[in-house]
Enzyme design. Structure first.
Site, PDB file in Angstrom:
ATOM      1  N   HIS A   1       0.800  -1.343   0.118  1.00 15.75           N
ATOM      2  CA  HIS A   1       0.015  -0.019   0.146  1.00 15.75           C
ATOM      3  C   HIS A   1       0.852   1.526  -0.054  1.00 15.75           C
ATOM      4  CE1 HIS A   1      -4.019   1.865   1.673  1.00 15.75           C
ATOM      5  NE2 HIS A   1      -3.320   2.791   1.200  1.00 15.75           N
TER       6      HIS A   1
ATOM      7  N   HIS B   1       1.360   5.030  -2.023  1.00 16.77           N
ATOM      8  CA  HIS B   1       0.787   6.394  -2.737  1.00 16.77           C
ATOM      9  C   HIS B   1       1.876   6.740  -3.536  1.00 16.77           C
ATOM     10  CE1 HIS B   1      -3.340   5.818  -1.122  1.00 16.77           C
ATOM     11  NE2 HIS B   1      -2.734   5.734  -0.047  1.00 16.77           N
ATOM     12  N   LEU B   2       2.137   6.911  -4.757  1.00 16.11           N
ATOM     13  CA  LEU B   2       2.994   7.459  -5.606  1.00 16.11           C
ATOM     14  C   LEU B   2       2.690   8.555  -6.339  1.00 16.11           C
ATOM     15  CD1 LEU B   2       4.751   4.361  -6.934  1.00 16.11           C
ATOM     16  CD2 LEU B   2       5.391   5.427  -4.947  1.00 16.11           C
ATOM     17  N   ARG B   3       1.634   9.222  -6.494  1.00 15.26           N
ATOM     18  CA  ARG B   3       1.037  10.485  -6.609  1.00 15.26           C
ATOM     19  C   ARG B   3       1.072  10.822  -8.156  1.00 15.26           C
ATOM     20  NH1 ARG B   3      -1.749  10.282  -2.280  1.00 15.26           N
ATOM     21  NH2 ARG B   3      -0.878  11.077  -0.496  1.00 15.26           N
TER      22      ARG B   3
ATOM     23  N   ASN C   1      -5.082   6.033  -6.471  1.00 18.54           N
ATOM     24  CA  ASN C   1      -5.810   7.242  -6.403  1.00 18.54           C
ATOM     25  C   ASN C   1      -4.982   8.598  -6.944  1.00 18.54           C
ATOM     26  OD1 ASN C   1      -3.936   7.174  -4.222  1.00 18.54           O
ATOM     27  ND2 ASN C   1      -5.200   8.129  -3.024  1.00 18.54           N
TER      28      ASN C   1
ATOM     29  N   ASP D   1      -9.022   3.256  -2.592  1.00 17.07           N
ATOM     30  CA  ASP D   1      -8.505   3.795  -1.468  1.00 17.07           C
ATOM     31  C   ASP D   1      -8.196   5.245  -1.593  1.00 17.07           C
ATOM     32  OD1 ASP D   1      -7.006   3.203   1.074  1.00 17.07           O
ATOM     33  OD2 ASP D   1      -5.742   4.356  -0.075  1.00 17.07           O
TER      34      ASP D   1
ATOM     35  N   HIS E   1     -10.822   0.565   1.553  1.00 16.68           N
ATOM     36  CA  HIS E   1     -10.425   1.517   2.749  1.00 16.68           C
ATOM     37  C   HIS E   1     -11.730   1.748   3.834  1.00 16.68           C
ATOM     38  CE1 HIS E   1      -8.805   5.639   3.851  1.00 16.68           C
ATOM     39  NE2 HIS E   1     -10.215   5.613   4.594  1.00 16.68           N
TER      40      HIS E   1
ATOM     41  N   ASP F   1       1.049   2.347   3.947  1.00 10.96           N
ATOM     42  CA  ASP F   1       0.338   3.508   3.423  1.00 10.96           C
ATOM     43  C   ASP F   1       0.885   4.714   3.125  1.00 10.96           C
ATOM     44  OD1 ASP F   1      -2.046   4.700   2.768  1.00 10.96           O
ATOM     45  OD2 ASP F   1      -3.048   5.239   4.759  1.00 10.96           O
TER      46      ASP F   1
ATOM     47  N   HIS G   1       2.943  14.103   1.106  1.00 10.22           N
ATOM     48  CA  HIS G   1       2.096  15.253   0.743  1.00 10.22           C
ATOM     49  C   HIS G   1       3.140  16.486   0.688  1.00 10.22           C
ATOM     50  CE1 HIS G   1      -2.076  14.091   0.820  1.00 10.22           C
ATOM     51  NE2 HIS G   1      -1.803  13.251   1.900  1.00 10.22           N
TER      52      HIS G   1
END
Ligand code: DOR
Ligand code: ZN
Length: 451
Positions: free
Chosen positions: A64, A66-68, A98, A155, A182, A322, A326
């Site tokens: 899990h 998040h690579l953006r 996402n 998610d 999620h 996760d 940011h």
């Protein structure tokens, strides 16, 4: 391709119930052989690492991340996230969908895979459950699977519609891939900033109740049972949710779960600023640190204890970070306006080693949840140092202290509540398919970093 002989490390490989000093030979991208410590013969032309005092494990696997990219490259790119992964000891990571646009088509799955191929870590792609992650219309799950998706998730959001989830789980059964949910009820979490309870009351922040997670976990179990599909609970965080999964597994329902390092080491009390977490660390932290804001929120002490018990008894299959990088502007604001999520790839190991030091988990339990646990869910021959297998290897120094500063992190996401703390445990070498993708500082002969 570089061959390497890693000598006299403490080899911890739960896939073989192994925890002993040993020598490990990597050849042609594969694990060639293991010996008891000091027994490997001299191997000509092979680079050697003296791993005395170091721990040698299979490369970690993160379900899990998040690579953006695409959409929010100011927070992270596939390349920077991939580099952060190997710096944290992760050789395989699963990219969550996402992004903008969302990974909801075969073309997008292929795109992410293609960009990721140039990076340091192996990136597997999780595709969206619904088109545009809108929760209305099912994405073409069969096509996404054919394009290589390893699972499906909306998610960031739950799959809120029961009917949509039922249909997704029916596909999940056919495709033998998980629906990674999620679990936070959108109505019960509305406006919530942190865990509902005495701390939220004291701080004057609106809380989200543990029940917001538990109602959806219970629903996911019921629909997995109805359909025979596979529900995977992302970042499980409450005691009751663990109990529901434990009970469902005992009844043979196809349900699995992951927990994050942050939910295992921190409680909601830390939103009040009670620091430091790492003994001996000089860092002092203020209350309302927006880096403690995450979905689901940091929970109570009782919940943390239940997560640890769930890991120990196998109710929780894997530890997943996760990793949610940011930009500083997403966090330098009032708590209510801050984006949820924390940068987790590079602090996972020290956080988990803290639990080992505190006697809450054994090193083998931690490594199991980072290697063979997630490998089994992915159905891949990874997460093991068995001879003949892929040489994904992580070597770390469990007692090396380092300070978590923005510059110390490869990730673009500097949003970790550990900022300023002096933590213990650092990856010194990461091999992916026998290639050094991070570190190599303690090799007796220099091992060139191939990027
Ligand atoms: O805190 C979170 N941040 N939780 C999620 O589920 C999504 C993530 C993000 O993408 O930022
Ligand atoms: Zn999530």
């Amino acid at each position: 391709m570089s061959d390497a002989l890693i000598r006299r490390g403490r080899i911890v490989d739960p896939s073989q119930n192994l925890d002993a000093p040993g020598d490990l030979l990597v050849r042609d991208g594969k694990i060639a052989r293991l010996w008891p410590a000091g027994e490997a013969p001299n191997a000509d032309g092979v680079l050697e690492l003296d791993a005395a005092g170091l721990v040698v494990t299979p490369g970690f696997i993160d379900l899990h991340v998040h690579l953006r990219e695409p959409g929010h490259e100011e927070k992270e790119t596939i390349a920077t996230g991939s580099q952060a992964a190997v710096a944290g000891g992760f050789t395989t990571i699963c990219a969550m969908p996402n992004t903008e646009p969302a990974t909801d088509s075969a073309a997008m799955v292929e795109y992410v895979g293609r960009v990721a191929a140039a990076g340091a870590a192996r990136v597997l792609v999780v595709a969206a459950v619904s088109k545009g992650r809108q929760g209305k219309e099912l994405a073409e799950l069969g096509e996404l699977a054919a394009a290589g998706a390893v699972g499906f998730s909306d998610d960031g959001n739950p799959v809120a519609s029961n009917t949509l989830l039922r249909n997704a789980l029916a596909y999940s059964r056919m495709l033998r891939l998980p629906i990674m949910d999620h679990c936070e009820d959108p109505e019960l979490t509305k406006g919530g900033q942190m865990n509902e309870g005495p701390v939220a009351t004291r701080l004057g922040l609106k809380g989200t109740p543990a029940a917001a997670e538990e109602v959806l976990v219970a629903r996911d179990v019921a629909l997995a049972e109805l359909t025979g599909g596979w529900a995977h609970i992302c970042h499980i965080s409450t005691a009751r949710a663990v109990a529901i999964v434990r009970d469902a597994k005992a009844r043979g329902v196809r349900v699995t779960a992951e927990a994050t390092p942050h939910h295992l080491v921190m409680t909601d009390e830390l939103v009040m600023g009670r620091w430091p977490l790492f003994p001996g660390s000089a860092a002092a932290h203020l209350p309302y640190d927006t880096n403690t804001k995450v979905n689901p929120p940091l929970r109570s002490r009782v919940d943390v204890e239940a997560l640890l018990a769930g890991l120990r008894d196998g109710t929780i299959d894997a530890i997943a970070t996760d990793h949610a990088p940011h930009h500083v502007l997403d966090k330098e604001c009032e708590y209510d306006f801050a984006a949820p999520g924390l940068s987790g790839l590079e602090t996972a190991l020290p956080a988990l080693l803290l639990l080992v030091e505190q006697g809450k988990l054994s090193l083998a339990e931690v490594i199991r949840a980072l290697t063979v646990g997630p490998a089994r869910l992915l159905g891949r021959e990874l997460g093991s140092l068995r001879p003949g297998g892929v040489a994904d290897v992580t070597v770390f120094d469990p007692s090396l202290a380092w300070q978590v500063t923005p510059d110390a992190l490869f990730s673009k996401g500097k949003n970790t509540p550990f900022l300023g703390e002096t933590v213990k445990g650092k990856v010194v070498l990461t091999l992916r398919e026998g290639r050094a993708v991070h570190g190599a500082t303690r090799l007796t002969q220099p091992l060139a970093l191939e990027r």
